[in-house]
Design a protein around this motif. Structure first.
Motif, short mmCIF file in Angstrom:
data_model
loop_
_atom_site.label_atom_id
_atom_site.label_comp_id
_atom_site.label_asym_id
_atom_site.label_seq_id
_atom_site.Cartn_x
_atom_site.Cartn_y
_atom_site.Cartn_z
N ARG A 112 1.37 33.01 -5.37
CA ARG A 112 2.77 32.36 -5.91
C ARG A 112 3.28 31.69 -4.81
O ARG A 112 3.23 31.75 -3.69
CB ARG A 112 3.69 33.54 -5.96
N GLU A 114 5.90 30.48 -3.14
CA GLU A 114 7.40 31.14 -2.78
C GLU A 114 7.57 30.79 -1.32
O GLU A 114 6.65 30.22 -0.74
CB GLU A 114 7.11 32.59 -2.92
N GLY A 119 7.39 39.96 4.09
CA GLY A 119 7.33 40.64 2.84
C GLY A 119 7.04 39.66 1.57
O GLY A 119 7.39 40.12 0.39
N ARG A 120 6.96 38.36 1.95
CA ARG A 120 6.96 37.52 0.65
C ARG A 120 5.82 36.39 1.23
O ARG A 120 6.22 35.59 2.40
CB ARG A 120 8.36 36.89 0.48
N GLN A 121 4.78 36.54 0.57
CA GLN A 121 3.68 35.33 0.75
C GLN A 121 3.19 34.61 -0.12
O GLN A 121 3.49 34.83 -1.33
CB GLN A 121 2.66 36.11 1.65
N PHE A 124 -0.84 36.96 -1.47
CA PHE A 124 -0.62 38.70 -1.14
C PHE A 124 -1.46 39.37 -2.11
O PHE A 124 -2.14 38.81 -2.89
CB PHE A 124 0.83 38.79 -1.36
N GLN A 126 -1.95 42.84 -4.64
CA GLN A 126 -1.49 43.89 -5.36
C GLN A 126 -2.67 44.87 -5.75
O GLN A 126 -3.63 44.62 -5.78
CB GLN A 126 -0.93 43.37 -6.62
N LYS A 209 19.83 37.71 -6.83
CA LYS A 209 20.11 38.22 -5.52
C LYS A 209 21.39 37.65 -4.99
O LYS A 209 21.97 38.15 -3.67
CB LYS A 209 19.14 38.08 -4.92
N ARG A 257 13.56 43.57 -17.09
CA ARG A 257 12.46 42.67 -17.00
C ARG A 257 12.89 41.94 -18.16
O ARG A 257 13.09 42.48 -19.56
CB ARG A 257 11.16 43.27 -17.12
N THR A 279 11.21 46.13 -2.47
CA THR A 279 10.98 46.62 -3.57
C THR A 279 9.31 46.63 -3.29
O THR A 279 8.48 45.51 -3.11
CB THR A 279 11.09 45.86 -4.91
N VAL A 280 8.64 47.89 -3.01
CA VAL A 280 7.21 47.89 -2.73
C VAL A 280 6.19 47.94 -3.81
O VAL A 280 5.13 47.75 -4.14
CB VAL A 280 6.86 48.94 -1.80
N LEU A 281 7.10 48.39 -5.30
CA LEU A 281 6.32 48.55 -6.45
C LEU A 281 7.05 48.30 -7.61
O LEU A 281 8.32 48.73 -7.33
CB LEU A 281 5.65 50.10 -6.53
N GLY A 282 6.63 47.73 -8.70
CA GLY A 282 7.35 47.27 -9.78
C GLY A 282 6.66 47.71 -11.12
O GLY A 282 5.33 47.44 -11.09
N ALA A 304 2.68 47.32 -10.70
CA ALA A 304 1.95 46.55 -9.24
C ALA A 304 2.91 46.89 -7.99
O ALA A 304 3.91 46.94 -7.89
CB ALA A 304 1.93 45.25 -9.68
N GLY A 306 2.80 46.08 -4.08
CA GLY A 306 2.68 44.86 -3.21
C GLY A 306 2.20 45.59 -1.81
O GLY A 306 2.95 46.12 -1.06
N ARG A 309 3.86 44.65 1.63
CA ARG A 309 5.05 45.19 1.99
C ARG A 309 4.87 46.69 2.36
O ARG A 309 5.72 47.43 3.07
CB ARG A 309 5.89 45.14 0.87
P1 ATP Z 1 10.61 40.02 -6.01
O1 ATP Z 1 11.75 40.36 -6.75
O2 ATP Z 1 10.68 40.62 -4.73
O3 ATP Z 1 10.26 38.60 -5.93
P2 ATP Z 1 9.04 40.47 -8.24
O4 ATP Z 1 9.78 41.07 -9.25
O5 ATP Z 1 8.55 38.93 -8.40
O6 ATP Z 1 9.47 40.57 -6.62
P3 ATP Z 1 6.61 41.69 -9.35
O7 ATP Z 1 6.08 40.47 -9.93
O8 ATP Z 1 7.27 42.78 -9.95
O9 ATP Z 1 7.66 41.31 -8.10
O10 ATP Z 1 5.56 42.36 -8.43
C1 ATP Z 1 5.09 43.52 -7.98
C2 ATP Z 1 5.15 43.77 -6.47
O11 ATP Z 1 4.26 42.77 -5.72
C3 ATP Z 1 6.86 43.58 -5.75
O12 ATP Z 1 7.46 44.88 -5.72
C4 ATP Z 1 6.23 43.19 -4.25
O13 ATP Z 1 5.92 44.51 -3.75
C5 ATP Z 1 4.91 42.78 -4.57
N1 ATP Z 1 5.29 41.09 -4.32
C6 ATP Z 1 5.76 40.27 -5.41
N2 ATP Z 1 5.69 38.87 -4.71
C7 ATP Z 1 5.33 38.96 -3.61
C8 ATP Z 1 5.03 38.00 -2.41
N3 ATP Z 1 5.30 36.73 -2.85
N4 ATP Z 1 4.76 38.36 -1.46
C9 ATP Z 1 4.31 39.60 -1.14
N5 ATP Z 1 4.52 40.55 -2.15
C10 ATP Z 1 4.84 40.20 -3.18
#
Ligand code: ATP
Ligand code: MG
Length: 424
Positions: A112, A114, A119-121, A124, A126, A209, A257, A279-282, A304, A306, A309
């Motif tokens: 992605r 971003e 914690g944001r790459q 990354f 999953q 946020k 969602r 958020t480590v899992l969603g 999924a 991350g 994280r």
């Molecule tokens: P966020 O609100 O943090 O952007 P998201 O809603 O985009 O999360 P999901 O698409 O639900 O996240 O992805 C599930 C998990 O994958 C997240 O909870 C997170 O742990 C991990 N994750 C998502 N985007 C990234 C990222 N850019 N880098 C690292 N981990 C990520």
């Protein structure tokens, strides 16, 4: 440029690899316990798959995808998440025609575009699961339990499970109207993004946020009060299953969602220690997604996690320092002939499962012993010219310092006994 990795993308170096293995093994172990099998889908898919499957009105599709035309002029995208590809495979290979539920897991890199931060790459990893074909809330409970077992198995305790229902195509439109009625007069106070999203997808405003938007979301109408009877029953059913499993949860009415094919259960596992990206899992239920992607109307649910994280959280709790791989035997040859002979011995020892390393380039005994020490080797095998002529080898215990001579022909049986003796 040549010696710099792309922004937001990381090398996982050998010293970190053992921690990755631990986590991946935990994922596989827990999935086996719950009867999930691995699926591996391509890292590239047609762009339309994500436009449809993730949704046009999402951050991912609006601004985060790595999209390009291939040499045939077709628009391709590096997968930003795993669900769309899994659903495509489920439909393409007609799994809906077989016994249900179909329970899959996947592990791998996602991409992605971003803004990189802790914690944001941009690349990354999953671990995710999907269950197709069963709408029973017992499945929701199993998926949630699997996710929690996984994070606990790798050593994270006390994480918070947040839960909500986002309704369905029957009740969500009603809720949407209520939200619009609430937000429209507040439009000027919203951030630019939210003003933009308001008419298209007001649910998304609930998880903005920004502080000002968060404060407004606090007082917004709650979806729980708008659920239809079926959605309410599903939700209550899930709560009963979770209670029976001893799983604690917190209802978070702002957990959403925003897309039409997400239905009912939405959940997140949050780790307090790692800050903003906690958020480590969603995950959640997506009863409309398979149909949206060209399959029959089949319910689904998944999550999924991350992995970066999770590793951040683990490092904070454990302090650094994943364990090194470990070496049983370090071979030291003194002289060319001895070096050649050592090559043969080490190959035979490795065939028996012995983790063997050796010195190279005819270094001195002292230098090679130092190398053995640096690797944490348990034994040194020393083969000098004189030993070679006599058909013996010196075995030195690197923990106690004791050493003895052994006929070279007995090396393999020595290893078998030693390995047996250490109970490895
Ligand atoms: P966020 O609100 O943090 O952007 P998201 O809603 O985009 O999360 P999901 O698409 O639900 O996240 O992805 C599930 C998990 O994958 C997240 O909870 C997170 O742990 C991990 N994750 C998502 N985007 C990234 C990222 N850019 N880098 C690292 N981990 C990520
Ligand atoms: Mg995101």
């Amino acid at each position: 440029m040549l010696t710099q990795r792309p922004r937001g993308m990381h090398d996982i170096l050998p010293q970190e690899a053992s921690l990755w293995h631990e986590i991946e093994e935990a994922a596989r172990r827990i999935c086996a316990r719950y009867g999930f099998s691995e699926v591996r889908t391509p890292i590239l898919e047609h762009t339309e798959l994500f436009q449809r499957g993730v949704g046009e009105n999402t951050d991912i599709v609006e601004k985060e995808m790595y999209t390009f035309n291939d040499r045939g002029g077709r628009s391709m995208t590096l997968r930003p998440e795993g669900t769309a590809g899994a659903v495509r495979a489920y439909v393409e290979h007609k799994f809906y025609g077989g016994p249900q539920p179909v329970k899959w897991f996947y592990l791998g890199p996602m991409f992605r575009y971003e803004r990189p931060q802790a914690g944001r790459q941009r690349q990354f990893h999953q671990f995710g699961v999907e269950v197709f074909g069963v709408a029973d809330p017992a499945v929701d409970a199993e998926v949630i339990a699997l996710g929690l077992d996984f994070v606990e198995d790798i050593g994270l305790k006390g994480l918070r499970l947040e839960l909500n229902s986002v309704g369905c195509s029957q009740c969500r439109p009603v809720y949407r109207e209520r939200l619009l009625a609430y937000y429209r007069p507040l439009r000027e106070q919203l951030c630019e993004d939210c003003q933009d999203r308001l008419e298209r997808n007001p649910l998304r405003l609930l998880d903005c946020k920004r502080e000002t938007c968060k404060a407004l979301a606090q007082r917004a109408p709650r979806i729980g009060e708008a659920l239809c009877d079926e959605c309410r029953a599903h939700d209550e059913g899930l709560h009963r299953h979770l209670d029976a499993a001893g799983i604690a949860y917190e209802i978070n009415p702002r957990l959403v969602r925003g897309l039409d094919y997400y239905t009912r259960t939405a959940f997140e596992v949050v780790e307090e220690g790692i800050g903003a990206q906690g958020t480590v899992l969603g995950g959640g239920r997506y009863n409309g997604l398979v149909e949206e992607l060209g399959g029959p109307s089949v319910p689904g649910i998944g999550f999924a996690a991350g992995l970066e994280r999770l590793i951040l959280a683990l490092e904070q709790r454990r302090g650094e320092g994943a364990s090194e791989a470990g070496v049983d035997v370090f071979g030291i040859a003194l002289g060319d002939e001895a070096s050649v002979e050592l090559t043969g011995w080490l190959r035979r020892l490795r065939a028996l499962g012995c983790r063997a390393e050796r010195g190279f380039e005819g270094k001195s005994l002292k230098a090679q012993l130092k190398a053995a020490d640096r690797l944490g080797a348990r034994w040194a095998l020393i083969l000098g010219e004189e030993e070679r002529r006599r058909g013996v080898v010196i075995v030195k215990d690197l923990t106690g310092g004791e050493q003895r001579e052994l006929p070279a022909l007995e090396l393999e049986s020595w290893w078998k006994e030693t390995e047996h003796g250490t109970g490895r």
